[in-house]
Design an enzyme around this catalytic site. Sequence first.
Site, PDB file in Angstrom:
ATOM      1  N   ASP A 119       1.837  -4.850   2.423  1.00 25.74           N
ATOM      2  CA  ASP A 119       1.727  -3.618   2.294  1.00 25.74           C
ATOM      3  C   ASP A 119       2.843  -2.092   2.325  1.00 25.74           C
ATOM      4  O   ASP A 119       3.396  -2.845   3.036  1.00 25.74           O
ATOM      5  CB  ASP A 119       0.030  -2.673   2.881  1.00 25.74           C
ATOM      6  CG  ASP A 119       0.161  -1.575   1.857  1.00 25.74           C
ATOM      7  OD1 ASP A 119      -0.790  -2.405   0.872  1.00 25.74           O
ATOM      8  OD2 ASP A 119       0.440  -0.620   2.487  1.00 25.74           O
TER       9      ASP A 119
ATOM     10  N   TYR B  18       2.547   8.543   0.705  1.00 29.41           N
ATOM     11  CA  TYR B  18       1.626   8.108   1.851  1.00 29.41           C
ATOM     12  C   TYR B  18       2.152   9.164   3.217  1.00 29.41           C
ATOM     13  O   TYR B  18       0.760   9.793   3.353  1.00 29.41           O
ATOM     14  CB  TYR B  18       1.275   7.060   2.011  1.00 29.41           C
ATOM     15  CG  TYR B  18       0.883   6.458   0.776  1.00 29.41           C
ATOM     16  CD1 TYR B  18      -0.366   6.267   0.514  1.00 29.41           C
ATOM     17  CD2 TYR B  18       1.805   5.924   0.128  1.00 29.41           C
ATOM     18  CE1 TYR B  18      -0.766   5.707  -1.070  1.00 29.41           C
ATOM     19  CE2 TYR B  18       1.258   5.119  -1.244  1.00 29.41           C
ATOM     20  CZ  TYR B  18       0.787   5.455  -2.004  1.00 29.41           C
ATOM     21  OH  TYR B  18       0.227   4.666  -3.467  1.00 29.41           O
TER      22      TYR B  18
ATOM     23  N   ARG C  85     -11.648 -11.969   1.489  1.00 25.70           N
ATOM     24  CA  ARG C  85     -11.828 -10.657   2.367  1.00 25.70           C
ATOM     25  C   ARG C  85     -14.009 -10.373   2.984  1.00 25.70           C
ATOM     26  O   ARG C  85     -13.726  -9.211   3.017  1.00 25.70           O
ATOM     27  CB  ARG C  85     -11.922  -9.732   0.856  1.00 25.70           C
ATOM     28  CG  ARG C  85     -10.643  -9.511   0.838  1.00 25.70           C
ATOM     29  CD  ARG C  85      -9.694  -7.591   1.128  1.00 25.70           C
ATOM     30  NE  ARG C  85     -10.537  -6.701   1.239  1.00 25.70           N
ATOM     31  CZ  ARG C  85     -10.717  -5.622   1.564  1.00 25.70           C
ATOM     32  NH1 ARG C  85     -11.852  -6.696   3.121  1.00 25.70           N
ATOM     33  NH2 ARG C  85     -11.119  -4.585   1.351  1.00 25.70           N
TER      34      ARG C  85
ATOM     35  N   ARG D 281      -7.679  -9.135  -5.411  1.00 26.11           N
ATOM     36  CA  ARG D 281      -8.808  -9.491  -6.371  1.00 26.11           C
ATOM     37  C   ARG D 281      -8.882 -10.445  -7.276  1.00 26.11           C
ATOM     38  O   ARG D 281      -9.850 -10.189  -7.501  1.00 26.11           O
ATOM     39  CB  ARG D 281      -9.491  -7.615  -5.954  1.00 26.11           C
ATOM     40  CG  ARG D 281      -9.174  -7.542  -4.549  1.00 26.11           C
ATOM     41  CD  ARG D 281      -9.420  -5.841  -4.394  1.00 26.11           C
ATOM     42  NE  ARG D 281      -8.751  -5.392  -4.535  1.00 26.11           N
ATOM     43  CZ  ARG D 281      -9.296  -4.173  -4.585  1.00 26.11           C
ATOM     44  NH1 ARG D 281      -9.548  -2.894  -4.527  1.00 26.11           N
ATOM     45  NH2 ARG D 281      -7.242  -3.482  -5.170  1.00 26.11           N
TER      46      ARG D 281
HETATM   47  O1  CP3 Z   1       2.244  -8.077  -5.065  1.00 28.21           O
HETATM   48  C1  CP3 Z   1       1.296  -8.856  -3.793  1.00 28.21           C
HETATM   49  O2  CP3 Z   1       1.103  -9.936  -4.477  1.00 28.21           O
HETATM   50  C2  CP3 Z   1       2.184  -8.900  -2.559  1.00 28.21           C
HETATM   51  C3  CP3 Z   1       1.420  -7.497  -2.474  1.00 28.21           C
HETATM   52  C4  CP3 Z   1       0.865  -5.625  -1.953  1.00 28.21           C
HETATM   53  C5  CP3 Z   1      -0.142  -5.451  -1.591  1.00 28.21           C
HETATM   54  N1  CP3 Z   1       0.326  -4.191  -1.685  1.00 28.21           N
HETATM   55  C6  CP3 Z   1      -1.348  -5.805  -1.255  1.00 28.21           C
HETATM   56  C7  CP3 Z   1      -2.104  -4.940  -0.727  1.00 28.21           C
HETATM   57  C8  CP3 Z   1       2.305  -5.055  -2.803  1.00 28.21           C
HETATM   58  C9  CP3 Z   1       3.960  -5.426  -2.703  1.00 28.21           C
HETATM   59  C10 CP3 Z   1       1.839  -4.100  -1.719  1.00 28.21           C
HETATM   60  C11 CP3 Z   1       2.640  -2.596  -2.250  1.00 28.21           C
HETATM   61  C12 CP3 Z   1       1.834  -1.567  -2.736  1.00 28.21           C
HETATM   62  N2  CP3 Z   1       1.011  -1.043  -1.658  1.00 28.21           N
HETATM   63  C13 CP3 Z   1       2.356  -0.592  -3.404  1.00 28.21           C
HETATM   64  C14 CP3 Z   1       3.519  -0.274  -4.248  1.00 28.21           C
HETATM   65  C15 CP3 Z   1       3.147  -1.330  -5.353  1.00 28.21           C
HETATM   66  C16 CP3 Z   1       2.583  -1.053  -6.523  1.00 28.21           C
HETATM   67  O3  CP3 Z   1       1.285  -1.372  -6.747  1.00 28.21           O
HETATM   68  O4  CP3 Z   1       3.248   0.103  -6.859  1.00 28.21           O
HETATM   69  C17 CP3 Z   1       1.854   0.506  -3.392  1.00 28.21           C
HETATM   70  C18 CP3 Z   1       1.567   2.096  -4.409  1.00 28.21           C
HETATM   71  C19 CP3 Z   1       0.776  -0.075  -2.083  1.00 28.21           C
HETATM   72  C20 CP3 Z   1      -0.540   1.385  -1.233  1.00 28.21           C
HETATM   73  C21 CP3 Z   1      -1.596   0.678  -1.115  1.00 28.21           C
HETATM   74  N3  CP3 Z   1      -2.051  -0.509  -0.596  1.00 28.21           N
HETATM   75  C22 CP3 Z   1      -2.702   0.913  -2.759  1.00 28.21           C
HETATM   76  C23 CP3 Z   1      -2.875   2.074  -3.546  1.00 28.21           C
HETATM   77  C24 CP3 Z   1      -3.930   0.249  -2.235  1.00 28.21           C
HETATM   78  C25 CP3 Z   1      -4.903   0.387  -2.684  1.00 28.21           C
HETATM   79  C26 CP3 Z   1      -5.096   0.189  -4.278  1.00 28.21           C
HETATM   80  C27 CP3 Z   1      -5.656  -1.118  -4.767  1.00 28.21           C
HETATM   81  O5  CP3 Z   1      -4.296  -1.389  -5.367  1.00 28.21           O
HETATM   82  O6  CP3 Z   1      -5.714  -2.140  -3.618  1.00 28.21           O
HETATM   83  C28 CP3 Z   1      -3.336  -0.650  -1.137  1.00 28.21           C
HETATM   84  C29 CP3 Z   1      -4.147  -1.730  -0.779  1.00 28.21           C
HETATM   85  C30 CP3 Z   1      -3.585  -3.160  -0.618  1.00 28.21           C
HETATM   86  N4  CP3 Z   1      -1.969  -3.959  -1.103  1.00 28.21           N
HETATM   87  C31 CP3 Z   1      -4.661  -4.203  -1.727  1.00 28.21           C
HETATM   88  C32 CP3 Z   1      -3.520  -5.323  -1.665  1.00 28.21           C
HETATM   89  C33 CP3 Z   1      -3.928  -6.619  -1.876  1.00 28.21           C
HETATM   90  C34 CP3 Z   1      -6.283  -4.075  -1.342  1.00 28.21           C
HETATM   91  C35 CP3 Z   1      -6.564  -4.196  -0.689  1.00 28.21           C
HETATM   92  C36 CP3 Z   1      -7.919  -5.237  -0.603  1.00 28.21           C
HETATM   93  O7  CP3 Z   1      -8.105  -6.160  -0.647  1.00 28.21           O
HETATM   94  O8  CP3 Z   1      -9.446  -4.425  -0.269  1.00 28.21           O
END
Ligand code: CP3
Length: 349
Positions: A82, A157, A46, A37
């Site tokens: 994700d 989760y 998005r 984002r």
């Molecule tokens: O690194 C990258 O560019 C690859 C993309 C990636 C996403 N999620 C995209 C995402 C990766 C590697 C993840 C892994 C992920 N997802 C983790 C482990 C990494 C870390 O941050 O510790 C975890 C804990 C998650 C779970 C998750 N997914 C959360 C907590 C959230 C919401 C909070 C947030 O950071 O946005 C997501 C959604 C998510 N995953 C988004 C993205 C780009 C946001 C979604 C949106 O566009 O609204």
Amino acid sequence: MSATTSVVASGRELFLDAIACQPTARRPLWVMRQAGRYLPEYRALRERHTFEELSGNAELAAQVTLQPLARFPLDAAIIFADLMSPVAALGLEVKFAPGPVLSRPVRTAADIAALRTPSRDEIAPSVMSALRMVKKELRGQRALLGFAGAPWSIAAYLVQGRGSPGFPALRALAAGDPALVNLLLTKLTDLIIDYVHAQFEAGADAVQLFDTWAGLLSRDSWTRLVRPHIARFLEETRGAGRPRILFLQDASHLVPAYAELPSEALAVDWREDLAALRRAVGPDKGLQGNLDPAILVAGPGPTRDAARALLAAVPARGHIVNLGHGITPEAPIESVQALVDAVHAEHTS
Ligand code: CP3
């Protein structure tokens, strides 16, 4: 530049050489959550698609994966997916609001027994298609990274049902019925072993295992409950001959234990002293990290200064520059550019 120095290593070579602790002309750089984002082009997509659409559709996921590379000369692409992407194959329903939300948490023996045992090609097939598409676009010039959640961080989760400070339901179940949690972790380890093998087959040069919630457990509980599963994951994915990066977060008490596991690289957050970690692990393990993502929010000046300080403190050999956790939506583009400039300005050989 003389003829002898005109052969410039690709980002992919820099990345793979650094992980193998070979000398490189400069340190490789990528950024956790680099597709996301903080990028206006991501936000524009998005507006038209949900996160589930972006991550679940191979063409869109490939497009988003490549967005940060079109803007910055990063050395690796990480596939846009994700932590929860593979769990649909277990028969579970996950929504995003914005983090993962399970329609029903997994807390009982019956819940675990009801999980499907998917074949390898049933696990997140769109992620594999996206990897193949991105691989083609990168033409061997940048490393392609796959990733998976570590079993415990996926279980967080599944058991809690959604992200929650301290994940109390997960910790209560781990304390009250460790055998049940062990069974769940065994199933999740089977899943991610197959998932990672499939990602290697689809072209991933390396994978990162995100153990974002490792730090919830005491060292003793972690050793009994979690360590055997990560050890089995490493054992069963070693044959592919591709590097595995272990990432943990907010878990200083566990860093020495993760460092002892036989992964090719270890990624830590900004709380860790990376130079001290290098001295502790010796010269043969890749280390990744570890600027505080908040520094990028402070702007390009603080980012440049912090990046220079990191480069000065940490020996170049075996260092992959990154943040200590994901870049946040508030980070200005100019800060990422300042980070790239600082890393590219350093010539190490
Ligand atoms: O690194 C990258 O560019 C690859 C993309 C990636 C996403 N999620 C995209 C995402 C990766 C590697 C993840 C892994 C992920 N997802 C983790 C482990 C990494 C870390 O941050 O510790 C975890 C804990 C998650 C779970 C998750 N997914 C959360 C907590 C959230 C919401 C909070 C947030 O950071 O946005 C997501 C959604 C998510 N995953 C988004 C993205 C780009 C946001 C979604 C949106 O566009 O609204």
